[in-house]
Design a protein around this motif. Structure first.
Motif, PDB file in Angstrom:
ATOM      1  N   GLY A  75       0.820  -1.205   0.000  1.00 21.01           N
ATOM      2  CA  GLY A  75       0.000   0.000   0.000  1.00 21.01           C
ATOM      3  C   GLY A  75       0.854   1.256   0.000  1.00 21.01           C
ATOM      4  N   PHE A  76       0.277   2.347  -0.474  1.00 23.69           N
ATOM      5  CA  PHE A  76       0.997   3.623  -0.555  1.00 23.69           C
ATOM      6  C   PHE A  76       0.841   4.386   0.762  1.00 23.69           C
ATOM      7  N   ASP A  77       1.969   4.813   1.323  1.00 21.13           N
ATOM      8  CA  ASP A  77       1.986   5.529   2.604  1.00 21.13           C
ATOM      9  C   ASP A  77       1.414   6.928   2.400  1.00 21.13           C
ATOM     10  N   LEU A  78       0.297   7.221   3.086  1.00 19.11           N
ATOM     11  CA  LEU A  78      -0.378   8.509   2.904  1.00 19.11           C
ATOM     12  C   LEU A  78       0.464   9.681   3.391  1.00 19.11           C
ATOM     13  N   SER A  79       1.397   9.435   4.304  1.00 21.73           N
ATOM     14  CA  SER A  79       2.238  10.533   4.790  1.00 21.73           C
ATOM     15  C   SER A  79       3.163  11.063   3.695  1.00 21.73           C
ATOM     16  N   ARG A  80       3.299  10.333   2.588  1.00 21.52           N
ATOM     17  CA  ARG A  80       4.149  10.769   1.478  1.00 21.52           C
ATOM     18  C   ARG A  80       3.399  11.642   0.475  1.00 21.52           C
ATOM     19  N   LEU A  81       2.122  11.878   0.744  1.00 18.85           N
ATOM     20  CA  LEU A  81       1.339  12.725  -0.162  1.00 18.85           C
ATOM     21  C   LEU A  81       1.877  14.154  -0.149  1.00 18.85           C
ATOM     22  N   PRO A  82       1.866  14.838  -1.289  1.00 19.62           N
ATOM     23  CA  PRO A  82       2.248  16.248  -1.311  1.00 19.62           C
ATOM     24  C   PRO A  82       1.253  17.089  -0.511  1.00 19.62           C
ATOM     25  N   THR A  83       1.656  18.297  -0.172  1.00 18.63           N
ATOM     26  CA  THR A  83       0.782  19.206   0.560  1.00 18.63           C
ATOM     27  C   THR A  83      -0.525  19.429  -0.210  1.00 18.63           C
ATOM     28  N   ASP A  84      -1.636  19.408   0.503  1.00 16.59           N
ATOM     29  CA  ASP A  84      -2.984  19.623  -0.055  1.00 16.59           C
ATOM     30  C   ASP A  84      -3.448  18.515  -0.994  1.00 16.59           C
ATOM     31  N   ALA A  85      -2.769  17.360  -0.987  1.00 15.95           N
ATOM     32  CA  ALA A  85      -3.210  16.257  -1.854  1.00 15.95           C
ATOM     33  C   ALA A  85      -4.098  15.282  -1.104  1.00 15.95           C
ATOM     34  N   ASP A  86      -4.480  15.630   0.112  1.00 17.63           N
ATOM     35  CA  ASP A  86      -5.275  14.747   0.964  1.00 17.63           C
ATOM     36  C   ASP A  86      -6.601  14.302   0.340  1.00 17.63           C
ATOM     37  N   PRO A  87      -7.291  15.152  -0.451  1.00 12.08           N
ATOM     38  CA  PRO A  87      -8.582  14.703  -1.004  1.00 12.08           C
ATOM     39  C   PRO A  87      -8.457  13.585  -2.050  1.00 12.08           C
ATOM     40  N   TYR A  88      -7.308  13.461  -2.711  1.00 14.53           N
ATOM     41  CA  TYR A  88      -7.180  12.489  -3.801  1.00 14.53           C
ATOM     42  C   TYR A  88      -7.446  11.050  -3.353  1.00 14.53           C
ATOM     43  N   PRO A  89      -6.800  10.556  -2.276  1.00 14.90           N
ATOM     44  CA  PRO A  89      -7.111   9.177  -1.868  1.00 14.90           C
ATOM     45  C   PRO A  89      -8.548   9.016  -1.391  1.00 14.90           C
TER      46      PRO A  89
END
Length: 334
Positions: A75-89
């Motif tokens: 699985g992809f670690d959500l903490s590696r998301l860029p800033t403000d990319a939280d809505p995508y997952p």
């Protein structure tokens, strides 16, 4: 399955979503809704923002996230998301093959239909749903000691131990000693349970680190007379290994056809060892917990602070430092 197929499946799921359906971002816990679905983007509307309440989520960004997920074994670690990319997952979780595991902090691709980040609207409108669940204290000894230690570490300057009074040092030592013992007991129980789930020597990753199955060999010489008799039968003079020292026994084994098990009781034990620790994730998670506890008026936070104070009072009574003179004076008065 190609991304193009997955993208159009996601668009269909967004189209079929009820207009009032509310989604929740997995990291920032922001509420939002799908405002518009277009061929190359999905427009969302945040419900708790006064500015920038609408935002387009671009197809190419979904494709990048899709690639990262499909390339990650665990699985992809959500903490590696860029800033403000939280809505995508959160939006991608509407696809029947993708699921957000908020506890583990990852988003997975699954073989069967999965859950989504859509909030249960019935629960939101039910007054009883707003009532916090009764919090239960874990029935493990290390829990109370850990709460006390956290409080003690916040109240004392640990960087200057020489400046602490004797009573504070005794309290700290007592708590640290109890935590070490109780945590090790719990660690062993967790290790025994985890061992049944690790079937190879490759690291298995969690949010805070990784573990792997490994083994340790321990050997112990058999009865001395039995060892000497076995070696004599193999042509090794008794005097050569007199005393049955392991180094002499090993030298003797090299020049005979005897195996190690002929003179040693060999035990092989499987165990779990810590392979890696992600201190940054631990620190970030711990800081978030501390911040929420410090600022929250939630009944659970208030209850937790009261528990810390109560436990601290109990441990102070148990570990209060008294000089011999104080003790005898009190005993005489009684």
């Amino acid at each position: 399955m190609t991304f193009n197929v997955s993208w159009h499946t996601l668009l269909e799921e967004c189209d079929d979503l009820p207009e009032e359906a509310t989604l929740l971002t997995p990291l920032s816990q922001d509420r939002f809704r799908i405002a518009d679905v277009q061929e190359h983007r999905i427009v969302i509307e945040f419900l708790d923002r006064d500015i920038d309440e609408t935002r387009p989520l671009q197809r190419d960004q979904f494709e990048t996230l899709y690639r990262r997920i499909t390339e990650a074994a665990d699985g992809f670690d959500l903490s590696r998301l860029p800033t403000d990319a939280d809505p995508y997952p959160a939006v991608l979780s509407l696809h029947p093959r993708f699921e957000v595991d908020a506890d583990a902090g990852v988003i997975h691709e699954m073989e069967s239909p999965t859950g989504t980040q859509v909030i249960d609207e019935a629960a939101e409108t039910d007054p009883a749903a707003d009532e916090p669940e009764e919090r239960t204290e874990p029935d493990v000894d290390v829990y109370g000691d850990a709460l006390l230690l956290i409080d003690a570490l916040e109240r004392h300057d640990i960087a200057a131990l020489d400046g602490l009074d004797t009573s504070a040092l005794i309290n700290l030592y007592t708590l640290l000693s109890d935590i070490q013992r109780n945590a090790n007991n719990l660690r062993q129980e967790v290790s025994d349970t985890l061992l049944d789930r690790l079937h190879h020597d490759q690291p298995v990753h969690g949010q805070f680190g990784s573990v792997q199955r490994t083994s340790r060999r321990r050997r112990e010489l058999k009865d001395e007379d039995e060892v000497l008799a076995t070696l004599e039968e193999a042509g090794i003079d008794r005097e050569r290994v007199l005393g049955v020292a392991p180094d002499k026994i090993d030298d003797a084994l090299k020049v005979t056809e005897l195996s190690e098990s002929d003179v040693y009781d060999v035990e092989k034990r499987e165990y779990v060892r810590k392979a890696e620790v992600d201190e940054e994730v631990k620190e970030s998670r711990l800081q978030g917990l501390k911040d929420r506890l410090a600022t929250s008026d939630d009944p659970e936070a208030v209850e937790l602070r009261e528990e810390i104070e109560e436990l601290e009072g109990r441990i102070d009574e148990l570990t209060e430092f008294k000089t011999g003179r104080q003790y005898h004076t009190q005993s005489g008065a009684e």
